[in-house]
Design an enzyme around this catalytic site. Structure first.
Site, PDB file in Angstrom:
ATOM      1  N   ARG A 180      38.092  37.343  42.722  1.00  0.00           N
ATOM      2  CA  ARG A 180      37.611  36.683  41.824  1.00  0.00           C
ATOM      3  C   ARG A 180      38.542  36.188  40.364  1.00  0.00           C
ATOM      4  O   ARG A 180      38.111  35.521  39.395  1.00  0.00           O
ATOM      5  CB  ARG A 180      36.978  37.843  41.044  1.00  0.00           C
ATOM      6  CG  ARG A 180      37.277  39.268  40.429  1.00  0.00           C
ATOM      7  CD  ARG A 180      36.608  39.852  39.891  1.00  0.00           C
ATOM      8  NE  ARG A 180      36.848  39.735  38.596  1.00  0.00           N
ATOM      9  CZ  ARG A 180      36.497  40.685  37.173  1.00  0.00           C
ATOM     10  NH1 ARG A 180      35.545  41.802  38.131  1.00  0.00           N
ATOM     11  NH2 ARG A 180      36.866  41.258  36.823  1.00  0.00           N
ATOM     12  N   ARG A 184      44.958  28.132  39.300  1.00  0.00           N
ATOM     13  CA  ARG A 184      44.450  26.761  39.290  1.00  0.00           C
ATOM     14  C   ARG A 184      46.032  25.510  38.858  1.00  0.00           C
ATOM     15  O   ARG A 184      46.795  26.795  38.114  1.00  0.00           O
ATOM     16  CB  ARG A 184      44.034  27.001  37.551  1.00  0.00           C
ATOM     17  CG  ARG A 184      43.108  27.112  37.556  1.00  0.00           C
ATOM     18  CD  ARG A 184      42.605  27.951  36.244  1.00  0.00           C
ATOM     19  NE  ARG A 184      41.401  28.284  35.663  1.00  0.00           N
ATOM     20  CZ  ARG A 184      41.035  29.050  35.062  1.00  0.00           C
ATOM     21  NH1 ARG A 184      42.105  29.077  34.137  1.00  0.00           N
ATOM     22  NH2 ARG A 184      40.121  29.807  35.000  1.00  0.00           N
ATOM     23  N   ARG A 257      34.921  55.556  38.030  1.00  0.00           N
ATOM     24  CA  ARG A 257      36.044  55.397  36.998  1.00  0.00           C
ATOM     25  C   ARG A 257      36.112  55.174  35.379  1.00  0.00           C
ATOM     26  O   ARG A 257      34.710  54.694  35.133  1.00  0.00           O
ATOM     27  CB  ARG A 257      37.034  53.628  37.725  1.00  0.00           C
ATOM     28  CG  ARG A 257      37.871  53.508  39.119  1.00  0.00           C
ATOM     29  CD  ARG A 257      38.530  55.141  39.367  1.00  0.00           C
ATOM     30  NE  ARG A 257      40.161  54.677  37.818  1.00  0.00           N
ATOM     31  CZ  ARG A 257      41.026  55.203  38.462  1.00  0.00           C
ATOM     32  NH1 ARG A 257      41.012  56.718  38.987  1.00  0.00           N
ATOM     33  NH2 ARG A 257      41.309  54.645  38.311  1.00  0.00           N
ATOM     34  N   ARG A 288      46.791  47.983  29.197  1.00  0.00           N
ATOM     35  CA  ARG A 288      46.619  46.185  28.258  1.00  0.00           C
ATOM     36  C   ARG A 288      46.636  47.081  27.347  1.00  0.00           C
ATOM     37  O   ARG A 288      46.234  48.853  27.099  1.00  0.00           O
ATOM     38  CB  ARG A 288      45.525  45.664  29.353  1.00  0.00           C
ATOM     39  CG  ARG A 288      44.203  46.567  29.032  1.00  0.00           C
ATOM     40  CD  ARG A 288      43.120  45.531  29.706  1.00  0.00           C
ATOM     41  NE  ARG A 288      41.931  45.694  30.490  1.00  0.00           N
ATOM     42  CZ  ARG A 288      41.233  45.666  30.462  1.00  0.00           C
ATOM     43  NH1 ARG A 288      40.953  44.262  31.294  1.00  0.00           N
ATOM     44  NH2 ARG A 288      40.263  46.375  31.133  1.00  0.00           N
ATOM     45  N   GLU A 313      45.007  51.000  27.153  1.00  0.00           N
ATOM     46  CA  GLU A 313      43.898  51.434  27.981  1.00  0.00           C
ATOM     47  C   GLU A 313      44.510  52.456  28.716  1.00  0.00           C
ATOM     48  O   GLU A 313      45.025  51.502  29.453  1.00  0.00           O
ATOM     49  CB  GLU A 313      43.366  50.078  28.327  1.00  0.00           C
ATOM     50  CG  GLU A 313      41.602  50.421  28.723  1.00  0.00           C
ATOM     51  CD  GLU A 313      41.192  49.406  29.789  1.00  0.00           C
ATOM     52  OE1 GLU A 313      40.907  48.508  28.433  1.00  0.00           O
ATOM     53  OE2 GLU A 313      40.226  49.100  30.161  1.00  0.00           O
ATOM     54  N   TYR A 361      28.350  46.891  38.900  1.00  0.00           N
ATOM     55  CA  TYR A 361      29.669  46.698  37.769  1.00  0.00           C
ATOM     56  C   TYR A 361      28.744  45.510  37.270  1.00  0.00           C
ATOM     57  O   TYR A 361      28.675  44.130  37.796  1.00  0.00           O
ATOM     58  CB  TYR A 361      31.104  46.613  38.556  1.00  0.00           C
ATOM     59  CG  TYR A 361      31.953  46.123  37.638  1.00  0.00           C
ATOM     60  CD1 TYR A 361      31.662  46.170  36.394  1.00  0.00           C
ATOM     61  CD2 TYR A 361      32.751  44.514  37.674  1.00  0.00           C
ATOM     62  CE1 TYR A 361      33.106  46.248  35.171  1.00  0.00           C
ATOM     63  CE2 TYR A 361      33.089  43.880  36.957  1.00  0.00           C
ATOM     64  CZ  TYR A 361      33.241  44.226  35.477  1.00  0.00           C
ATOM     65  OH  TYR A 361      34.124  44.169  34.696  1.00  0.00           O
ATOM     66  N   ASP A 363      28.568  42.845  34.155  1.00  0.00           N
ATOM     67  CA  ASP A 363      28.976  42.090  32.966  1.00  0.00           C
ATOM     68  C   ASP A 363      28.370  41.566  32.381  1.00  0.00           C
ATOM     69  O   ASP A 363      26.015  41.991  32.793  1.00  0.00           O
ATOM     70  CB  ASP A 363      30.022  40.432  33.091  1.00  0.00           C
ATOM     71  CG  ASP A 363      30.781  40.262  33.550  1.00  0.00           C
ATOM     72  OD1 ASP A 363      31.704  41.225  33.811  1.00  0.00           O
ATOM     73  OD2 ASP A 363      30.807  39.157  34.701  1.00  0.00           O
TER      74      ASP A 363
HETATM   75  N1  UDP Z   1      44.696  41.863  37.599  1.00  0.00           N
HETATM   76  C1  UDP Z   1      45.530  42.384  38.271  1.00  0.00           C
HETATM   77  N2  UDP Z   1      46.707  41.786  37.258  1.00  0.00           N
HETATM   78  C2  UDP Z   1      46.607  41.712  36.024  1.00  0.00           C
HETATM   79  C3  UDP Z   1      44.729  41.658  35.730  1.00  0.00           C
HETATM   80  C4  UDP Z   1      43.551  41.387  36.730  1.00  0.00           C
HETATM   81  O1  UDP Z   1      46.235  42.303  39.601  1.00  0.00           O
HETATM   82  O2  UDP Z   1      47.019  40.992  35.005  1.00  0.00           O
HETATM   83  C5  UDP Z   1      43.285  42.202  39.159  1.00  0.00           C
HETATM   84  C6  UDP Z   1      43.104  43.679  39.571  1.00  0.00           C
HETATM   85  O3  UDP Z   1      43.217  43.589  40.907  1.00  0.00           O
HETATM   86  C7  UDP Z   1      41.464  44.461  38.612  1.00  0.00           C
HETATM   87  C8  UDP Z   1      41.025  43.019  38.988  1.00  0.00           C
HETATM   88  O4  UDP Z   1      41.852  42.004  39.172  1.00  0.00           O
HETATM   89  O5  UDP Z   1      41.331  45.239  39.446  1.00  0.00           O
HETATM   90  C9  UDP Z   1      40.159  42.384  37.935  1.00  0.00           C
HETATM   91  O6  UDP Z   1      41.027  42.787  36.475  1.00  0.00           O
HETATM   92  P1  UDP Z   1      40.390  42.706  34.809  1.00  0.00           P
HETATM   93  O7  UDP Z   1      41.318  42.809  33.899  1.00  0.00           O
HETATM   94  O8  UDP Z   1      39.105  41.270  34.854  1.00  0.00           O
HETATM   95  O9  UDP Z   1      39.190  43.321  35.303  1.00  0.00           O
HETATM   96  P2  UDP Z   1      37.929  44.139  33.961  1.00  0.00           P
HETATM   97  O10 UDP Z   1      38.241  45.552  33.587  1.00  0.00           O
HETATM   98  O11 UDP Z   1      38.207  43.405  32.721  1.00  0.00           O
HETATM   99  O12 UDP Z   1      36.465  44.282  34.242  1.00  0.00           O
END
Ligand code: UDP
Length: 376
Positions: A180, A184, A257, A288, A313, A361, A363
């Site tokens: 996902r 780009r 999780r 993050r 987090e 999961y 959105d």
């Molecule tokens: N991901 C990553 N590095 C990043 C951000 C995301 O590898 O800096 C990958 C990681 O595998 C993660 C997935 O993208 O499990 C989805 O991350 P995102 O932070 O978009 O998920 P959210 O928790 O915000 O839905």
């Protein structure tokens, strides 16, 4: 004749949207909520004039104009665009999602052609290495990432973050998680591909309060303490809690999780200059840092407030008593869920909806869309 047409268990986005649409049709709803606030994980707490996303960053995004118009009819949304930045193990900052800015920062390439060349070289190295090990198709997230984007980006921006988020090594995780993330060849830092995105002006509580207007809401009420009494009060039920709990865990407990936040108020108007900064190194324990004011304040207006609020987090395995966040859709949990789903399917007069009842999961926008469709 019962007092209510619908008992809605849970005042999150699914329950609140349902209550709104039911009320518009002249139906009487009672919404009961276990927590001492409505809004589910969208709930924000105002501290120092800043809306703090108590259960993690929520950014509304959709390409569905009907959904966008609907939520904007409750409260207008601002122009927030998610452009996260990643602090990598090499100590540098990189733009996300992977785009021309990231490739320039990583390799110094300046044109899409140079970037494409570099990406091809990186992919080839990874795929050739896999071939010599006898691997033809990526079998897990690590192999998928290496063959999509190569070793440099995998090691700096993916491996550490993913392993912290899921608590499992990348070579034991399914490949679909990484698919996902867009790649780009343009200088576009917008994380989402959707046509519309933003945050409700004044915060998410305005959206939820608007949706719940006209319905009776009772907080601090645990449905399971007296389920017969509550179910007796209405003709029909909308249940948005955990489906395994509804059925007394008879087929076993579903796993999640969860996320823990360490929130701090700082005497500094601008801590990191962005709402979201990911920490992709395995040596940093959190995934993050969210700086909440940037969701709703733009440009130099951030300096109008001398304070800021940040949340670190941490991602951990869920245990009883914690808040469930992400469903773990592995084979074991999915098999258990399907048994519960089968029972739910046979029920009369009960709708199971949302992240916990559907063990999915979600959105925010697909939740709204789902409830709009129910009413169609
Ligand atoms: N991901 C990553 N590095 C990043 C951000 C995301 O590898 O800096 C990958 C990681 O595998 C993660 C997935 O993208 O499990 C989805 O991350 P995102 O932070 O978009 O998920 P959210 O928790 O915000 O839905």
């Amino acid at each position: 004749m019962k007092e209510y047409d619908y008992l809605i268990v849970g005042a999150g986005l699914f329950g609140a949207t349902f209550a709104y649409l039911a009320h518009k049709k002249g139906l009487r709803c009672l919404v009961i909520e276990k927590r001492s606030h409505s809004g589910g994980n969208l709930y924000c707490r105002q501290i120092e004039d800043i809306n703090v996303h108590v259960y993690g960053a929520h950014i509304f995004h959709t390409s569905d104009k009907r959904v966008w118009d609907f939520v904007n009819s409750i409260v207008p949304f601002n122009r927030y665009t998610n452009c996260p930045v990643a602090q990598a193990p090499d100590g540098k900052l990189y733009n996300l999602p992977f785009n021309m800015n990231t490739f320039y920062q990583m390799w110094g390439v300046k044109t899409p052609e140079e970037a494409a060349c570099k990406l091809e070289e990186q992919r080839k190295d990874a795929v050739n290495k896999m071939k010599t090990d006898g691997i033809t198709e990526p079998r897990n997230l690590e192999e998928q990432a290496l063959s999509l984007i190569g070793r440099d980006i995998y090691e700096q921006l993916i491996k550490g973050y993913t392993e912290k988020q899921w608590g499992r090594p990348c070579n034991e995780l399914p490949a679909f998680i990484i698919r996902r993330l867009p790649v780009r060849l343009t200088f576009d830092n917008n994380y989402f591909n959707d046509a519309y995105q933003g945050i409700p002006i004044g915060g998410y509580n305005k959206l939820i309060d608007g949706l719940l207007e006209g319905s009776d809401v009772m907080l601090d009420v645990d449905f399971f303490n007296n389920r017969e009494k509550w179910m007796d009060m209405a003709d029909k039920v909308v249940f948005t809690g955990k489906i395994d709990e509804y059925y007394g865990y008879r087929f076993g407990k579903l796993e999640y999780r969860t996320v823990r936040f360490e929130t701090e108020i700082l005497d500094n108007p601008n801590y990191q200059g962005n709402a979201v900064v990911n920490y992709t190194s395995a040596n940093v324990p959190f995934t993050r840092i969210i700086e909440h004011k940037h969701f709703e304040t733009f440009g130099n207006a951030v300096y109008d407030n001398p304070h800021t609020i940040i949340s670190r987090e941490y991602s951990t395995e869920w245990k009883d008593g914690m808040e469930p966040f992400y469903p773990v859709n592995d084979a074991r949990n999915q098999a258990i869920f399907l048994k519960y789903k089968d029972l739910a399917y046979k029920e009369q007069g009960i709708i199971f909806g949302g992240r916990l009842a559907e063990y999915k999961y979600y959105d925010m926008a697909p939740i709204v869309s789902k409830v709009l469709n129910l009413f169609d």
